[in-house]
Design a protein around this motif. Sequence first.
Motif, PDB file in Angstrom:
ATOM      1  N   ILE A  81      -3.291   2.302  -3.134  1.00  0.00           N
ATOM      2  CA  ILE A  81      -2.911   3.680  -2.823  1.00  0.00           C
ATOM      3  C   ILE A  81      -3.871   4.246  -1.775  1.00  0.00           C
ATOM      4  O   ILE A  81      -5.090   4.185  -1.939  1.00  0.00           O
ATOM      5  N   GLN A  82      -3.308   4.795  -0.721  1.00  0.00           N
ATOM      6  CA  GLN A  82      -4.087   5.503   0.291  1.00  0.00           C
ATOM      7  C   GLN A  82      -3.721   6.984   0.233  1.00  0.00           C
ATOM      8  O   GLN A  82      -2.537   7.339   0.219  1.00  0.00           O
ATOM      9  N   VAL A  83      -4.713   7.845   0.203  1.00  0.00           N
ATOM     10  CA  VAL A  83      -4.473   9.272  -0.006  1.00  0.00           C
ATOM     11  C   VAL A  83      -4.977  10.100   1.169  1.00  0.00           C
ATOM     12  O   VAL A  83      -6.103   9.925   1.644  1.00  0.00           O
ATOM     13  N   ASP A  84      -4.139  11.016   1.635  1.00  0.00           N
ATOM     14  CA  ASP A  84      -4.532  12.056   2.585  1.00  0.00           C
ATOM     15  C   ASP A  84      -4.276  13.407   1.926  1.00  0.00           C
ATOM     16  O   ASP A  84      -3.435  13.517   1.024  1.00  0.00           O
ATOM     17  N   SER A  85      -4.976  14.425   2.392  1.00  0.00           N
ATOM     18  CA  SER A  85      -4.817  15.769   1.835  1.00  0.00           C
ATOM     19  C   SER A  85      -4.666  16.784   2.952  1.00  0.00           C
ATOM     20  O   SER A  85      -5.309  16.668   3.999  1.00  0.00           O
ATOM     21  N   TYR A  91       3.397  19.293  10.139  1.00  0.00           N
ATOM     22  CA  TYR A  91       2.749  18.025   9.783  1.00  0.00           C
ATOM     23  C   TYR A  91       3.811  16.937   9.584  1.00  0.00           C
ATOM     24  O   TYR A  91       4.921  17.209   9.112  1.00  0.00           O
ATOM     25  N   ASP A  92       3.475  15.694   9.949  1.00  0.00           N
ATOM     26  CA  ASP A  92       4.402  14.580   9.842  1.00  0.00           C
ATOM     27  C   ASP A  92       4.392  13.998   8.422  1.00  0.00           C
ATOM     28  O   ASP A  92       3.562  13.155   8.095  1.00  0.00           O
ATOM     29  N   PHE A  93       5.308  14.449   7.605  1.00  0.00           N
ATOM     30  CA  PHE A  93       5.423  13.959   6.229  1.00  0.00           C
ATOM     31  C   PHE A  93       6.037  12.558   6.178  1.00  0.00           C
ATOM     32  O   PHE A  93       5.890  11.853   5.175  1.00  0.00           O
ATOM     33  N   SER A  94       6.743  12.176   7.208  1.00  0.00           N
ATOM     34  CA  SER A  94       7.528  10.934   7.169  1.00  0.00           C
ATOM     35  C   SER A  94       6.671   9.681   7.041  1.00  0.00           C
ATOM     36  O   SER A  94       7.192   8.605   6.736  1.00  0.00           O
ATOM     37  N   ARG A  95       5.371   9.808   7.246  1.00  0.00           N
ATOM     38  CA  ARG A  95       4.473   8.649   7.167  1.00  0.00           C
ATOM     39  C   ARG A  95       4.148   8.264   5.723  1.00  0.00           C
ATOM     40  O   ARG A  95       3.484   7.262   5.487  1.00  0.00           O
ATOM     41  N   TYR A  96       4.617   9.040   4.758  1.00  0.00           N
ATOM     42  CA  TYR A  96       4.176   8.866   3.376  1.00  0.00           C
ATOM     43  C   TYR A  96       5.288   8.365   2.460  1.00  0.00           C
ATOM     44  O   TYR A  96       6.475   8.592   2.698  1.00  0.00           O
ATOM     45  N   ASP A  97       4.857   7.693   1.416  1.00  0.00           N
ATOM     46  CA  ASP A  97       5.779   7.219   0.382  1.00  0.00           C
ATOM     47  C   ASP A  97       5.975   8.268  -0.709  1.00  0.00           C
ATOM     48  O   ASP A  97       7.000   8.258  -1.400  1.00  0.00           O
ATOM     49  N   ALA A  98       4.973   9.124  -0.892  1.00  0.00           N
ATOM     50  CA  ALA A  98       5.041  10.150  -1.939  1.00  0.00           C
ATOM     51  C   ALA A  98       4.227  11.364  -1.531  1.00  0.00           C
ATOM     52  O   ALA A  98       3.227  11.240  -0.811  1.00  0.00           O
ATOM     53  N   VAL A  99       4.664  12.509  -2.000  1.00  0.00           N
ATOM     54  CA  VAL A  99       3.909  13.755  -1.841  1.00  0.00           C
ATOM     55  C   VAL A  99       3.548  14.256  -3.228  1.00  0.00           C
ATOM     56  O   VAL A  99       4.428  14.375  -4.095  1.00  0.00           O
ATOM     57  N   LEU A 100       2.271  14.527  -3.433  1.00  0.00           N
ATOM     58  CA  LEU A 100       1.778  15.094  -4.695  1.00  0.00           C
ATOM     59  C   LEU A 100       1.450  16.557  -4.440  1.00  0.00           C
ATOM     60  O   LEU A 100       0.483  16.868  -3.742  1.00  0.00           O
ATOM     61  N   MET A 145       0.842  -1.203   0.000  1.00  0.00           N
ATOM     62  CA  MET A 145       0.000   0.000   0.000  1.00  0.00           C
ATOM     63  C   MET A 145       0.873   1.247   0.000  1.00  0.00           C
ATOM     64  O   MET A 145       1.679   1.451   0.907  1.00  0.00           O
ATOM     65  N   LYS A 146       0.752   2.066  -1.023  1.00  0.00           N
ATOM     66  CA  LYS A 146       1.465   3.335  -1.097  1.00  0.00           C
ATOM     67  C   LYS A 146       0.651   4.417  -0.381  1.00  0.00           C
ATOM     68  O   LYS A 146      -0.549   4.586  -0.643  1.00  0.00           O
ATOM     69  N   LYS A 147       1.289   5.147   0.499  1.00  0.00           N
ATOM     70  CA  LYS A 147       0.633   6.252   1.196  1.00  0.00           C
ATOM     71  C   LYS A 147       1.056   7.567   0.540  1.00  0.00           C
ATOM     72  O   LYS A 147       2.251   7.859   0.449  1.00  0.00           O
ATOM     73  N   VAL A 148       0.056   8.325   0.110  1.00  0.00           N
ATOM     74  CA  VAL A 148       0.314   9.556  -0.647  1.00  0.00           C
ATOM     75  C   VAL A 148      -0.296  10.738   0.083  1.00  0.00           C
ATOM     76  O   VAL A 148      -1.453  10.685   0.527  1.00  0.00           O
ATOM     77  N   LEU A 149       0.479  11.811   0.195  1.00  0.00           N
ATOM     78  CA  LEU A 149      -0.012  13.056   0.775  1.00  0.00           C
ATOM     79  C   LEU A 149      -0.178  14.080  -0.325  1.00  0.00           C
ATOM     80  O   LEU A 149       0.775  14.384  -1.053  1.00  0.00           O
ATOM     81  N   VAL A 175      -8.341   7.289  -7.333  1.00  0.00           N
ATOM     82  CA  VAL A 175      -7.615   6.147  -6.761  1.00  0.00           C
ATOM     83  C   VAL A 175      -8.470   5.416  -5.728  1.00  0.00           C
ATOM     84  O   VAL A 175      -8.328   4.196  -5.567  1.00  0.00           O
ATOM     85  N   GLU A 176      -9.353   6.130  -5.059  1.00  0.00           N
ATOM     86  CA  GLU A 176     -10.260   5.448  -4.123  1.00  0.00           C
ATOM     87  C   GLU A 176     -11.178   4.493  -4.863  1.00  0.00           C
ATOM     88  O   GLU A 176     -11.538   3.429  -4.334  1.00  0.00           O
ATOM     89  N   ALA A 177     -11.525   4.841  -6.103  1.00  0.00           N
ATOM     90  CA  ALA A 177     -12.403   3.987  -6.906  1.00  0.00           C
ATOM     91  C   ALA A 177     -11.641   2.902  -7.652  1.00  0.00           C
ATOM     92  O   ALA A 177     -12.163   1.799  -7.857  1.00  0.00           O
ATOM     93  N   ASN A 178     -10.393   3.184  -8.054  1.00  0.00           N
ATOM     94  CA  ASN A 178      -9.674   2.266  -8.936  1.00  0.00           C
ATOM     95  C   ASN A 178      -8.460   1.578  -8.311  1.00  0.00           C
ATOM     96  O   ASN A 178      -8.018   0.540  -8.820  1.00  0.00           O
ATOM     97  N   TYR A 179      -7.918   2.146  -7.238  1.00  0.00           N
ATOM     98  CA  TYR A 179      -6.747   1.545  -6.584  1.00  0.00           C
ATOM     99  C   TYR A 179      -6.935   1.487  -5.064  1.00  0.00           C
ATOM    100  O   TYR A 179      -6.033   1.877  -4.308  1.00  0.00           O
ATOM    101  N   PRO A 180      -8.077   1.020  -4.595  1.00  0.00           N
ATOM    102  CA  PRO A 180      -8.361   1.074  -3.150  1.00  0.00           C
ATOM    103  C   PRO A 180      -7.406   0.257  -2.283  1.00  0.00           C
ATOM    104  O   PRO A 180      -7.203   0.596  -1.108  1.00  0.00           O
TER     105      PRO A 180
END
Length: 289
Positions: free
Chosen positions: A29-33, A44-53, A1-5, A21-26
Amino acid sequence: MKKVLITGKNSYIGQSFKSYVEANYPSEIQVDSISVRGDAWREYDFSRYDAVLHVAGIAHVSADPKMETEYYKVNRDLTIAVAKLTKQSGVRQFVFMSSMIIYGEKRGIDSLTIIDRATKPEPIDFYGRSKLEADLGVQKLADDKFNVVSVRTPMVFGPQSKGNFPLLVKVAKVSPIFPKINNQRSMIYINNLAEFLAKTILNNISGIYFPQNQEPLSTLAIVKIIRTQLHKPLIVISLFNPLLRLLGRRFRVIDKVFGSKTYQQDSSIPFNYLVVDNAESIRRSVEHR
């Protein structure tokens, strides 16, 4: 599971990507905003994520010189600051939504700009310059432990999109007559862009990319698709072309609507991301307006 901010909570692209991604890659990929207005994001704790968009920024909403400082503050300085925090936090990948605007515009309806990797960016205003300086600034942070992606999108369109596309839809709905000008414009449908971003993150790639729909479209072709969908006839005429060519040299809006500016197809993209074709992407965008 990739975590994306996603940094830029209310962005059209950010919200659309999250829904996609919630509909197609549930399960992949997990997404926070978060919002990056003010300074709270710096804690904010960025270290919890694999990628930042990073999608936050000021769009081309005003040419007022009084806005220049704000454009650089948000589009350049904020972007680089977010990228630096992303790297310092140990996040593996930073994806920046850059723009085709960094290549500027050649004036004149009959001019054709085809952009490839050898094309030198030449922004014509402070909006374009602020995006270019952000683009170049985040690229400098890349190393073997920190992948940076600059996504230099052409016009993004889809349901609820803003900018020139909804204006074109309004014109197409009411006007039975349209100029016969076969210009070419690279564009990308929002779901195709979301698929590109999802696979960019899943594959943890880096570099500069030019995603776009299968092929450029002319403004006339778009109007024809819209009128056909509405079951309305369209009369195509050349009568006003000389006037439009004259006005296009003076007014950027005319040049934007009828001028040509395209990307060469980007063969460096290592996956397929085109989930919706040109005609269907236009139809879907019109259905929700």
